[in-house]
Design an enzyme around this catalytic site. Structure first.
Site, PDB file in Angstrom:
ATOM      1  N   LYS A  57       0.844  -1.201   0.000  1.00  0.00           N
ATOM      2  CA  LYS A  57       0.000   0.000   0.000  1.00  0.00           C
ATOM      3  C   LYS A  57       0.876   1.247   0.000  1.00  0.00           C
ATOM      4  O   LYS A  57       0.594   2.224  -0.698  1.00  0.00           O
ATOM      5  CB  LYS A  57      -0.946  -0.018   1.217  1.00  0.00           C
ATOM      6  CG  LYS A  57      -2.032  -1.073   1.061  1.00  0.00           C
ATOM      7  CD  LYS A  57      -2.838  -1.339   2.317  1.00  0.00           C
ATOM      8  CE  LYS A  57      -3.746  -2.547   2.075  1.00  0.00           C
ATOM      9  NZ  LYS A  57      -4.559  -2.938   3.220  1.00  0.00           N
ATOM     10  N   GLN A 113      -5.136  -1.950   9.290  1.00  0.00           N
ATOM     11  CA  GLN A 113      -4.884  -3.248   8.665  1.00  0.00           C
ATOM     12  C   GLN A 113      -5.468  -4.358   9.541  1.00  0.00           C
ATOM     13  O   GLN A 113      -5.228  -4.400  10.747  1.00  0.00           O
ATOM     14  CB  GLN A 113      -3.370  -3.440   8.456  1.00  0.00           C
ATOM     15  CG  GLN A 113      -3.010  -4.675   7.657  1.00  0.00           C
ATOM     16  CD  GLN A 113      -3.528  -4.640   6.217  1.00  0.00           C
ATOM     17  OE1 GLN A 113      -3.619  -3.592   5.602  1.00  0.00           O
ATOM     18  NE2 GLN A 113      -3.869  -5.794   5.678  1.00  0.00           N
ATOM     19  N   ASP A 123     -11.333   1.995   3.119  1.00  0.00           N
ATOM     20  CA  ASP A 123     -11.516   0.552   2.935  1.00  0.00           C
ATOM     21  C   ASP A 123     -12.975   0.207   2.610  1.00  0.00           C
ATOM     22  O   ASP A 123     -13.260  -0.884   2.119  1.00  0.00           O
ATOM     23  CB  ASP A 123     -11.143  -0.191   4.232  1.00  0.00           C
ATOM     24  CG  ASP A 123      -9.811  -0.915   4.141  1.00  0.00           C
ATOM     25  OD1 ASP A 123      -9.401  -1.264   3.018  1.00  0.00           O
ATOM     26  OD2 ASP A 123      -9.195  -1.138   5.193  1.00  0.00           O
TER      27      ASP A 123
HETATM   28  N1  GUN Z   1      -6.663  -7.441   5.639  1.00  0.00           N
HETATM   29  C1  GUN Z   1      -6.815  -8.194   4.527  1.00  0.00           C
HETATM   30  N2  GUN Z   1      -7.333  -7.460   3.527  1.00  0.00           N
HETATM   31  C2  GUN Z   1      -7.518  -6.214   4.017  1.00  0.00           C
HETATM   32  C3  GUN Z   1      -8.003  -5.006   3.458  1.00  0.00           C
HETATM   33  O1  GUN Z   1      -8.415  -4.916   2.290  1.00  0.00           O
HETATM   34  N3  GUN Z   1      -8.018  -3.945   4.291  1.00  0.00           N
HETATM   35  C4  GUN Z   1      -7.604  -4.013   5.579  1.00  0.00           C
HETATM   36  N4  GUN Z   1      -7.689  -2.910   6.322  1.00  0.00           N
HETATM   37  N5  GUN Z   1      -7.140  -5.110   6.127  1.00  0.00           N
HETATM   38  C5  GUN Z   1      -7.097  -6.197   5.348  1.00  0.00           C
END
Ligand code: GUN
Length: 285
Positions: free
Chosen positions: A52, A96, A119
């Site tokens: 990211k 996350q 998200d």
């Molecule tokens: N953990 C696995 N996929 C994701 C995601 O798309 N966003 C977040 N915040 N955590 C994750």
């Protein structure tokens, strides 16, 4: 023989479009900032967070990475989220997942200001999606819609079967496909005769986390097969929920793993960070 849906190329295009929009905003002295919170040292999460950050750098989005120790309390994390909610320089907030067991992940997501929920996980975002109001779309399902559109796959009036009912993929996917005028079925672990259900699908979307589960017997001739799985096969190699080589001849189009749905998630996160400015009414300055 299936057409391969190249998620890597399509995600690159979306990142380039986002980069262009960020540059235009920068010309008006408007910056885009994403705060990413990682609690603990889960190796997979560290990889996701690094990806990211790299995507932010590419697109010109400022990323603030906040790495908290695994022992962080729920109160401490909630206090940080509130601080970021109140910070006008932060446009997007992402925690996350998963968070360590002493923290209630749902409670933390609910604490994120819905106008910064890039998200698309907050109940407000999910509710807005369900009734067709503007708001953030969960990145993986939104990425799949882009894959379908940009690959010229018709959705209107077609049978779509989604296997998996998670809050992150299955449920928002169903809402987005309804908006595309597909006839939507969500199958899951309690579904009777799964093969009969999936064999009806013009568009089959799999998100169950079981390596190579879907063989050609589950797939209708000519179907578009979208594989959200990120699994490991018997040799520890990354693969999807779909048995790719078995299904390849029968499907009309198919996403590979890796290089299909995966790269779209980060690309759509970047897209959502720019959307955040519009949702916050900051892009007209
Ligand atoms: N953990 C696995 N996929 C994701 C995601 O798309 N966003 C977040 N915040 N955590 C994750």
């Amino acid at each position: 023989m299936a057409k391969i849906i190249d998620g890597k190329a399509i995600s690159q295009k979306i990142k380039d479009e986002t980069r262009q929009r960020v540059m235009e905003l920068s010309g008006k002295d408007i910056r885009v900032t994403l705060a990413v919170i990682l609690v603990g040292d889960d190796p997979a999460s560290q990889v996701y967070v690094r990806n990211k950050k790299r995507a932010c750098e590419y697109c010109g989005i400022e990323s603030r990475e906040i790495h908290l120790p695994g022992e962080t309390s729920e109160e401490e994390l909630l206090a940080l989220v509130n601080e970021l909610n109140a910070d006008p320089a932060v446009n997007g907030i992402l925690v996350q997942l998963p968070v360590p067991p002493q923290i209630d992940g749902d409670k933390v997501i609910r604490a994120i200001d819905p106008s910064k929920d890039v998200d698309g996980f907050s109940p407000i975002s999910v509710g807005a999606l369900s009734i067709g109001l503007p708001g953030f779309r969960s990145c993986t399902p939104a990425g799949i819609i882009e894959l379908l559109h940009r690959s010229g796959i018709e959705t209107d009036g077609r049978e779509c079967v989604i296997v998996g009912r998670s809050n992150i993929v299955g449920k928002p996917m169903a809402m987005l496909m309804l908006r595309e005028n597909a006839t939507v079925t969500v199958a899951h672990s309690h579904t009777k005769d799964l093969q009969e259900v999936t064999s009806r699908a013009d568009i089959l979307i799999t998100a169950i986390g079981r390596a190579k589960f879907f063989t050609k017997e589950y797939v209708k001739e000519g179907a578009a097969v979208i594989d959200c799985g990120m699994d490991r096969d018997e040799n520890g190699k990354l693969c999807g929920d779909v048995d790719y080589s078995d299904v390849f001849e029968k499907a009309g189009a198919i996403t590979p793993v890796p290089g299909g749905v995966g790269p779209m998630t980060v690309a759509m996160l970047m897209h959502n960070c720019v959307e955040a400015l519009q949702i916050q009414g900051l892009d007209r300055v």
